[in-house]
Motif scaffolding. Structure first.
Motif, short mmCIF file in Angstrom:
data_model
loop_
_atom_site.label_atom_id
_atom_site.label_comp_id
_atom_site.label_asym_id
_atom_site.label_seq_id
_atom_site.Cartn_x
_atom_site.Cartn_y
_atom_site.Cartn_z
N GLU A 146 13.54 17.45 -3.06
CA GLU A 146 12.95 18.68 -3.92
C GLU A 146 14.30 18.61 -5.53
O GLU A 146 13.19 18.97 -6.33
N TYR A 147 15.11 17.97 -5.73
CA TYR A 147 15.83 17.46 -6.55
C TYR A 147 14.69 15.85 -7.20
O TYR A 147 14.36 16.48 -8.40
N GLY A 148 13.68 15.11 -6.61
CA GLY A 148 12.75 14.58 -7.66
C GLY A 148 11.42 15.06 -8.03
O GLY A 148 10.90 15.27 -8.70
N LYS A 149 11.33 16.15 -7.24
CA LYS A 149 10.09 17.14 -7.71
C LYS A 149 10.52 18.06 -8.58
O LYS A 149 9.12 17.91 -9.34
N ILE A 150 11.54 18.47 -8.96
CA ILE A 150 11.50 19.13 -10.14
C ILE A 150 12.18 17.90 -10.76
O ILE A 150 11.41 18.94 -12.73
N LEU A 151 12.03 16.95 -11.61
CA LEU A 151 12.46 15.77 -12.46
C LEU A 151 10.89 15.14 -12.68
O LEU A 151 10.34 15.26 -13.84
N GLN A 152 9.93 15.27 -11.40
CA GLN A 152 8.11 15.45 -11.53
C GLN A 152 7.31 15.61 -12.45
O GLN A 152 7.58 15.63 -13.36
#
Length: 310
Positions: A286-292
């Motif tokens: 979820e962290y990576g998706k937020i950054l993306q």
């Protein structure tokens, strides 16, 4: 008599169906927390609103935060990290997005307050705020005042006039030039270092002009008062993408460092819970998706480290 007993039993169990996000313990409320929904202007809203709380992490929080929620401070003039939404009052950007995600994982509500940069660390120390997420570099000097949970890694950059009429390609080219910075931030520290380097090499130093907020500092290149603005590269790149600004961004090599979520060192329960929530978001993806969602996936870290800055 049987009817009376049945009524009493029914009254005694009327609250039994409510599910709490926090384990029952002496005197704590067992009423469920209605979590905040991310605003439509938050580019990561769909990801954030799907995050489910972790009761084990909620249990680690101080009682006051379980009951009243998390108080976060950010300086909302630093796009794309911290800024105001289309309504002119809602906090958006990567920092508010990650703040909302952490709060949801912890199972508590979140209040974000826009605060002038120089007042934020004092606000953490005095307890006015629980966490500070404001693109703050984790440094050894700041670790003497606050404790960090590092959440991204980023470097510095410069904004210069489009077409580079002043011939600025590296910090050494700033000698004798006017440079704008945010007062008391990492950009001022860099400017002072480059100023000292110029003088050490027998050249004229920098004329450093300082501002309380990033937007004022950024404007100085556009209005011709400064030849360069030192800031974070992600901010410089975002600003340069706006064709109306007539500026371009340069990365400053070798300046990459962790940025941290600042908290009061004595709040060890909170520090541990925030670290746990961020690690959970990293592992879940979820962290990576937020950054993306904010086009900032290059800032990603692999784990939540405490005081990783040097």
């Amino acid at each position: 008599m049987k009817i009376r007993i049945a009524i009493l039993m029914l009254l005694a169990c009327t609250a039994c169906g409510a599910q709490s996000l926090t384990p029952e313990s002496g005197g704590e409320s067992t009423q469920p927390v209605v979590l905040d929904q991310a605003p439509a202007d938050d580019k990561a809203a769909a990801v954030i609103n799907a995050i489910t709380p972790d009761p084990a992490l909620t249990a680690r929080l101080p009682a006051g935060i379980k009951a009243g929620g998390l108080k976060m401070t950010s300086s909302l003039g630093y796009p794309p990290m911290d800024m105001l939404g289309s309504d002119g009052k809602t906090a958006v950007g990567l920092d508010p997005s990650l703040g909302r995600a952490i709060a949801r994982k912890l199972g508590v509500k979140l209040a974000i307050t826009d605060e002038e940069f120089n007042s934020q660390i004092p606000g953490i120390i005095t307890g006015r705020y629980d966490i500070m997420m404001s693109s703050l570099s984790d440094t050894a000097e700041r670790q003497t005042k606050v404790t960090f949970v590092d959440y991204v890694q980023a470097g510095a950059g410069m904004l210069i006039k489009k077409g580079n009429p002043d011939g600025i390609d590296a910090p050494a080219d700033l000698c004798g030039k006017t440079v704008s910075v945010v007062d008391n931030g990492s950009s001022l520290k860099l400017a002072n270092t480059y100023d000292a380097d110029c003088k050490k090499n027998g050249e004229k130093g920098l004329d450093i002009i300082k501002f309380p907020g990033d937007q004022d500092a950024l404007l100085q290149v556009n209005n011709g008062r400064a030849q360069a603005n030192i800031t974070d590269y992600v901010v410089a790149a975002y600003k340069a993408a706006d064709l109306d600004t007539k500026v371009e961004a340069l990365a400053i090599d070798g300046t990459e460092s962790p940025w941290g979520i600042a908290m009061k060192p004595e709040n060890k329960e909170l520090i541990g819970a925030v670290q746990g929530a961020l690690d959970a978001l990293i592992k879940s993806g979820e962290y990576g998706k937020i950054l993306q969602a904010w086009d900032l996936d290059k800032l990603a870290v692999q784990s939540a480290v405490i005081n990783g800055g040097k």
